[in-house]
Motif scaffolding. Structure first.
Motif, short mmCIF file in Angstrom:
data_model
loop_
_atom_site.label_atom_id
_atom_site.label_comp_id
_atom_site.label_asym_id
_atom_site.label_seq_id
_atom_site.Cartn_x
_atom_site.Cartn_y
_atom_site.Cartn_z
N GLN A 38 0.82 -1.21 0.00
CA GLN A 38 0.00 0.00 0.00
C GLN A 38 0.86 1.26 0.00
OE1 GLN A 38 -3.44 0.64 -0.21
NE2 GLN A 38 -3.38 -1.46 -0.93
N MET A 39 1.99 1.20 0.71
CA MET A 39 2.89 2.35 0.73
C MET A 39 3.41 2.65 -0.68
SD MET A 39 6.39 3.04 2.87
CE MET A 39 5.57 2.82 4.42
N VAL A 40 3.81 1.61 -1.39
CA VAL A 40 4.28 1.80 -2.76
C VAL A 40 3.16 2.40 -3.62
CG1 VAL A 40 5.04 0.60 -4.87
CG2 VAL A 40 6.07 0.04 -2.66
N TYR A 41 1.96 1.87 -3.48
CA TYR A 41 0.81 2.42 -4.21
C TYR A 41 0.65 3.92 -3.95
CZ TYR A 41 -3.99 3.56 -5.42
OH TYR A 41 -5.10 4.19 -5.94
N HIS A 42 0.67 4.31 -2.68
CA HIS A 42 0.48 5.72 -2.34
C HIS A 42 1.66 6.59 -2.79
CE1 HIS A 42 -2.66 4.13 0.53
NE2 HIS A 42 -3.30 4.96 -0.26
N MET A 43 2.85 6.03 -2.76
CA MET A 43 4.02 6.77 -3.26
C MET A 43 3.86 7.04 -4.76
SD MET A 43 7.23 4.96 -1.36
CE MET A 43 7.78 5.56 0.23
N GLU A 44 3.46 6.02 -5.50
CA GLU A 44 3.25 6.22 -6.94
C GLU A 44 2.09 7.18 -7.21
OE1 GLU A 44 4.38 3.36 -10.06
OE2 GLU A 44 3.67 1.90 -8.57
N ALA A 46 1.01 9.70 -5.28
CA ALA A 46 1.43 11.08 -4.99
C ALA A 46 2.34 11.59 -6.11
CB ALA A 46 2.15 11.15 -3.65
N SER A 47 3.24 10.75 -6.57
CA SER A 47 4.15 11.14 -7.65
C SER A 47 3.37 11.43 -8.93
CB SER A 47 5.17 10.02 -7.88
OG SER A 47 6.15 10.42 -8.80
N ARG A 48 2.39 10.61 -9.22
CA ARG A 48 1.56 10.83 -10.42
C ARG A 48 0.77 12.13 -10.33
NH1 ARG A 48 -0.50 8.85 -14.91
NH2 ARG A 48 -2.72 8.92 -15.34
N GLN A 49 0.25 12.41 -9.14
CA GLN A 49 -0.53 13.65 -8.97
C GLN A 49 0.29 14.89 -9.32
OE1 GLN A 49 -3.92 13.94 -8.07
NE2 GLN A 49 -3.75 11.79 -8.61
N ILE A 50 1.59 14.82 -9.10
CA ILE A 50 2.45 15.96 -9.44
C ILE A 50 2.46 16.23 -10.94
CG2 ILE A 50 4.90 16.63 -9.67
CD1 ILE A 50 5.33 16.02 -6.82
N ILE A 51 2.55 15.17 -11.74
CA ILE A 51 2.71 15.38 -13.18
C ILE A 51 1.38 15.60 -13.93
CG2 ILE A 51 4.88 14.12 -13.24
CD1 ILE A 51 3.32 11.90 -14.83
N LEU A 52 0.27 15.12 -13.38
CA LEU A 52 -1.00 15.19 -14.12
C LEU A 52 -1.33 16.57 -14.69
CD1 LEU A 52 -3.39 12.78 -12.18
CD2 LEU A 52 -2.38 12.47 -14.46
N PRO A 53 -1.20 17.66 -13.93
CA PRO A 53 -1.56 18.96 -14.50
C PRO A 53 -0.66 19.41 -15.65
CG PRO A 53 -1.38 19.09 -12.10
CD PRO A 53 -0.83 17.77 -12.51
N THR A 83 4.16 12.84 1.00
CA THR A 83 4.63 14.04 0.31
C THR A 83 5.61 13.65 -0.79
OG1 THR A 83 4.39 15.30 2.34
CG2 THR A 83 5.71 16.30 0.60
N ALA A 84 5.32 14.13 -1.98
CA ALA A 84 6.20 13.90 -3.13
C ALA A 84 6.83 15.23 -3.51
CB ALA A 84 5.40 13.35 -4.31
N THR A 85 8.14 15.21 -3.75
CA THR A 85 8.88 16.42 -4.15
C THR A 85 9.72 16.09 -5.36
OG1 THR A 85 9.00 17.12 -1.84
CG2 THR A 85 10.52 18.18 -3.38
N ILE A 94 11.07 11.82 -14.62
CA ILE A 94 10.82 12.78 -13.55
C ILE A 94 10.93 12.00 -12.25
CG2 ILE A 94 9.13 14.34 -12.50
CD1 ILE A 94 7.92 14.48 -15.43
N TRP A 95 11.85 12.40 -11.39
CA TRP A 95 12.10 11.72 -10.11
C TRP A 95 11.45 12.51 -8.99
CZ3 TRP A 95 15.30 11.57 -14.19
CH2 TRP A 95 15.94 10.35 -14.50
N THR A 96 10.79 11.79 -8.10
CA THR A 96 10.22 12.43 -6.91
C THR A 96 10.71 11.68 -5.67
OG1 THR A 96 8.22 11.10 -7.18
CG2 THR A 96 8.13 13.36 -7.99
N GLU A 97 11.09 12.47 -4.68
CA GLU A 97 11.39 11.91 -3.36
C GLU A 97 10.07 11.84 -2.62
OE1 GLU A 97 14.63 13.26 -0.35
OE2 GLU A 97 12.81 14.43 0.04
N ILE A 98 9.84 10.73 -1.93
CA ILE A 98 8.58 10.52 -1.23
C ILE A 98 8.85 10.31 0.25
CG2 ILE A 98 6.42 9.22 -1.15
CD1 ILE A 98 6.94 10.33 -3.94
N MET A 99 8.10 11.02 1.08
CA MET A 99 8.17 10.84 2.53
C MET A 99 6.77 10.47 3.03
SD MET A 99 11.30 11.27 3.39
CE MET A 99 11.11 11.23 5.16
#
Length: 131
Positions: A38-44, A46-53, A83-85, A94-99
């Motif tokens: 589930q953590m991996v799912y949520h990390m992906e 959050a990362s996807r939400q960054i690029i969608l717009p 949080t994805a940065t 596109i790389w995102t760090e996830i916490m």
């Protein structure tokens, strides 16, 4: 991609751990806590939400790489901040760090990195055989 996405761009999603997120295999719960799956799912997510717009109509993002470290358990009912940065961007992705942190205490539950690639939808369709 549309302009505007830059290194440092951040996005946060908030989730509450529910029983369907427990660590389980073949329908059997192994541990009644937030699973690494589930953590991996949520990390992906959050990362996807960054690029969608920033995706053009003819583009789509695809996950290419995930690195994850599950640091501590989170019980049912725990509110988590994912949080994805954006840390890096080039023609290879596109790389995102996830916490992943507990909202109440800010303690770390997990951390990692997600790399996405942005490709034309037609290219993706050709690669997966749906064109």
């Amino acid at each position: 991609m549309k302009s505007g996405l830059t290194v440092g761009h951040t996005l946060e999603i908030i989730i509450d751990v529910t029983p369907d997120m427990h660590a389980s295999f073949e329908g059997e719960v192994v541990h009644p806590v937030y699973s690494t799956v589930q953590m991996v799912y949520h990390m992906e997510w959050a990362s996807r939400q960054i690029i969608l717009p920033f995706l053009e109509e003819e583009e789509e993002g695809m996950g290419a790489e995930v690195k994850v470290m599950h640091r501590s358990p989170a019980r049912t009912g725990t509110r988590l901040s994912i949080t994805a940065t954006v840390t890096r961007m080039n023609e290879k992705g596109i790389w995102t760090e996830i916490m992943v942190r507990r909202k109440e205490t800010d303690s770390i539950v997990g951390e990692g990195e997600v790399r996405q690639v942005v490709l034309p939808k037609q290219t993706i369709a050709e690669r997966i055989g749906t064109d």
